[in-house]
Motif scaffolding. Structure first.
Motif, PDB file in Angstrom:
ATOM      1  N   LEU A  86       0.919  -0.982   0.057  1.00  0.00           N
ATOM      2  CA  LEU A  86       0.159  -0.081   0.025  1.00  0.00           C
ATOM      3  C   LEU A  86       0.902   1.118  -0.026  1.00  0.00           C
ATOM      4  N   ARG A  87       0.315   2.301  -0.569  1.00  0.00           N
ATOM      5  CA  ARG A  87       0.881   3.500  -0.518  1.00  0.00           C
ATOM      6  C   ARG A  87       0.615   4.030   0.828  1.00  0.00           C
ATOM      7  N   LEU A  88       1.514   4.931   1.253  1.00  0.00           N
ATOM      8  CA  LEU A  88       1.374   5.522   2.793  1.00  0.00           C
ATOM      9  C   LEU A  88      -0.112   6.078   2.991  1.00  0.00           C
ATOM     10  N   GLY A  89      -0.583   6.950   1.922  1.00  0.00           N
ATOM     11  CA  GLY A  89      -1.849   7.800   1.970  1.00  0.00           C
ATOM     12  C   GLY A  89      -2.879   6.518   2.177  1.00  0.00           C
ATOM     13  N   ASP A  90      -2.744   5.448   1.344  1.00  0.00           N
ATOM     14  CA  ASP A  90      -3.685   4.678   1.139  1.00  0.00           C
ATOM     15  C   ASP A  90      -3.909   3.790   2.778  1.00  0.00           C
ATOM     16  N   LEU A  91      -2.750   3.521   3.262  1.00  0.00           N
ATOM     17  CA  LEU A  91      -2.669   2.684   4.605  1.00  0.00           C
ATOM     18  C   LEU A  91      -3.267   3.745   5.728  1.00  0.00           C
TER      19      LEU A  91
END
Length: 152
Positions: A56-61
């Motif tokens: 996951l990308r940090l923002g999605d996480l």
């Protein structure tokens, strides 16, 4: 059509839900499995475990967590240093970074997760019967879906 609840009724229900969660979380935080990892760190590993294999990308996480983006970034730094997660380039967008579990991270998540689920069963299963647990799940699902629909 059912009568809409009063502001007082919704405030009392919210307070009850919030206090229940705080009480249960405080009890769970005292458990031995959370000496190795904090509950928030475990939550990161849990969410990564459920993610697609690429990570996951940090923002999605961050959408699944109650942490600020800078706090999550610092936590990821600590988890990388411990060998539990890695940062890697997103194969579909070389400018983006994905966070993924390492083998060690997956093993820690599984081990702590098993103990965590047993303790959740002790807490909830000791207080509610199967029908009440189903009602609770239905109510919390309905609330989550309603809020998600409002956010659009």
């Amino acid at each position: 059509m059912p009568e809409l609840p009063s502001v007082k009724e919704t405030a009392l229900a919210w307070e009850s839900l919030f206090r229940c969660q705080v009480t249960i979380m405080r009890r769970l935080q005292q458990l031995p499995e959370f000496k190795e990892l904090s509950m928030r760190e475990y939550d990161v590993l849990f969410n990564l475990r459920r993610a697609p294999q690429c990570g996951l990308r940090l923002g999605d996480l961050n959408e699944s967590l109650l942490l600020s983006q800078p706090s999550l970034s610092r936590m990821i730094d600590r988890l990388v240093a411990r060998g539990l997660v890695v940062r890697q380039q997103d194969p579909s967008d070389h400018r983006a970074i994905l966070i993924t579990l390492t083998g060690a991270g997956a093993e820690v998540q599984r081990r702590i997760g098993r103990a965590h689920v047993r303790h959740i069963n002790e807490v909830l299963g000791g207080a509610l019967d199967a029908e009440q647990l189903e009602q609770l799940r239905a109510l919390t699902t309905a609330l989550s879906q309603s809020v998600a629909e409002e956010q659009g």
